[in-house]
Motif scaffolding. Structure first.
Motif, short mmCIF file in Angstrom:
data_model
loop_
_atom_site.label_atom_id
_atom_site.label_comp_id
_atom_site.label_asym_id
_atom_site.label_seq_id
_atom_site.Cartn_x
_atom_site.Cartn_y
_atom_site.Cartn_z
N GLU A 106 43.31 35.22 35.30
CA GLU A 106 42.72 36.55 35.26
C GLU A 106 43.56 37.55 34.48
OE1 GLU A 106 41.75 37.32 39.34
OE2 GLU A 106 40.33 35.66 39.36
N ALA A 107 44.81 37.22 34.20
CA ALA A 107 45.64 38.10 33.39
C ALA A 107 45.15 38.16 31.94
CB ALA A 107 47.10 37.63 33.42
N ASP A 108 44.37 37.14 31.53
CA ASP A 108 43.82 37.13 30.18
C ASP A 108 42.62 38.07 30.03
OD1 ASP A 108 45.58 35.16 29.13
OD2 ASP A 108 44.44 33.63 30.22
N TYR A 109 42.18 38.65 31.11
CA TYR A 109 41.00 39.51 31.10
C TYR A 109 41.35 40.86 31.70
CZ TYR A 109 38.69 35.11 30.31
OH TYR A 109 38.34 33.90 29.79
N GLU A 110 40.58 41.85 31.32
CA GLU A 110 40.80 43.18 31.88
C GLU A 110 40.35 43.24 33.34
OE1 GLU A 110 39.02 46.10 29.36
OE2 GLU A 110 40.08 45.36 27.60
N ARG A 111 39.36 42.43 33.70
CA ARG A 111 38.88 42.40 35.09
C ARG A 111 38.43 40.99 35.40
NH1 ARG A 111 33.33 45.76 35.24
NH2 ARG A 111 33.22 44.62 37.17
N ASP A 112 38.26 40.68 36.68
CA ASP A 112 37.93 39.31 37.04
C ASP A 112 36.44 39.07 37.24
OD1 ASP A 112 37.64 40.67 39.40
OD2 ASP A 112 38.86 39.32 40.60
N ASP A 113 35.61 40.08 36.96
CA ASP A 113 34.17 39.88 36.92
C ASP A 113 33.57 40.89 35.95
OD1 ASP A 113 34.38 42.20 38.44
OD2 ASP A 113 32.73 41.67 39.76
N ALA A 114 32.42 40.52 35.42
CA ALA A 114 31.75 41.39 34.45
C ALA A 114 30.30 40.94 34.34
CB ALA A 114 32.44 41.29 33.08
N ALA A 115 29.50 41.70 33.61
CA ALA A 115 28.14 41.25 33.32
C ALA A 115 28.24 39.85 32.72
CB ALA A 115 27.46 42.21 32.37
N PRO A 116 27.33 38.94 33.06
CA PRO A 116 27.47 37.54 32.66
C PRO A 116 27.76 37.30 31.18
CG PRO A 116 25.73 37.75 34.27
CD PRO A 116 26.16 39.15 33.92
N ILE A 117 27.01 37.91 30.29
CA ILE A 117 27.24 37.68 28.86
C ILE A 117 28.57 38.29 28.43
CG2 ILE A 117 26.39 38.16 26.53
CD1 ILE A 117 24.87 35.90 27.96
N ASP A 118 28.92 39.44 29.00
CA ASP A 118 30.21 40.06 28.69
C ASP A 118 31.37 39.15 29.11
OD1 ASP A 118 28.85 42.27 27.74
OD2 ASP A 118 29.13 43.44 29.58
N MET A 119 31.26 38.55 30.29
CA MET A 119 32.33 37.67 30.77
C MET A 119 32.44 36.44 29.88
SD MET A 119 34.85 36.78 32.64
CE MET A 119 34.95 37.88 34.03
#
Length: 166
Positions: free
Chosen positions: A4-17
């Motif tokens: 999760e450190a590779d991402y700004e957050r650990d969930d997002a809109a499906p296509i955004d994630m």
């Protein structure tokens, strides 16, 4: 495997994630509204990965296209092969598109709630399981298409466990 450190957050809109996931892996991808398409090099071939979000159904459809075209002469054998392989899958399935003779792996996931989000773990599972199944069964399809094996022979040959290293 990413964390999760590779991402700004650990969930997002499906296509955004999924777009973030593809980007974090350094894969070539294109984004078009509610769809994201990536190219990934596997052990056997290059795969096109395609995710489509249907907001009205809260469903993400994930497709993996191995570079396999079904010949007319081997079409019925490939349908039998797909049937035998699909019996072994818990999630997703292989199919042949009748109009284009393209083999693909397809999986759909329902996302909970209105405006639901996809977690990093769910995105990773969606993408990696599709790639893993394509990699696992790619030799089976090749044995049937080009090796002259029956679907049962191809499945048995490709699924044989080897021991040691050469």
């Amino acid at each position: 495997m990413l964390d999760e450190a590779d991402y700004e957050r650990d969930d997002a809109a499906p296509i955004d994630m999924l777009e973030s996931y593809f980007s974090a892996h350094g894969w070539d991808y294109e984004r078009q509204d509610d769809e994201v398409i990536a190219k990934v090099k596997g052990s056997w071939t290059q795969y096109e990965l395609r995710a489509l979000w249907r907001d009205e159904d809260s469903v993400i459809q994930f497709l993996a296209f191995p570079d396999i075209r079904v010949t007319d002469e081997r079409r019925s054998a490939l349908y039998e092969t797909v049937g035998l392989i699909n019996e072994q899958l818990w999630v997703g399935h292989f199919e042949i598109w009748s109009a284009s003779n393209i083999l693909l792996y397809r999986h759909a996931a329902m996302i909970d709630g209105d405006g639901g989000t996809l977690s990093l773990a769910a995105a990773e599972l969606l993408v990696e399981s599709a790639i893993d199944e394509c990699e696992r069964f790619y030799p089976v399809f090749q044995f049937v298409l080009w090796g002259g094996k029956s679907p049962k022979e191809a499945l048995a040959a490709a699924m044989t466990e080897t021991q040691g290293e050469a």
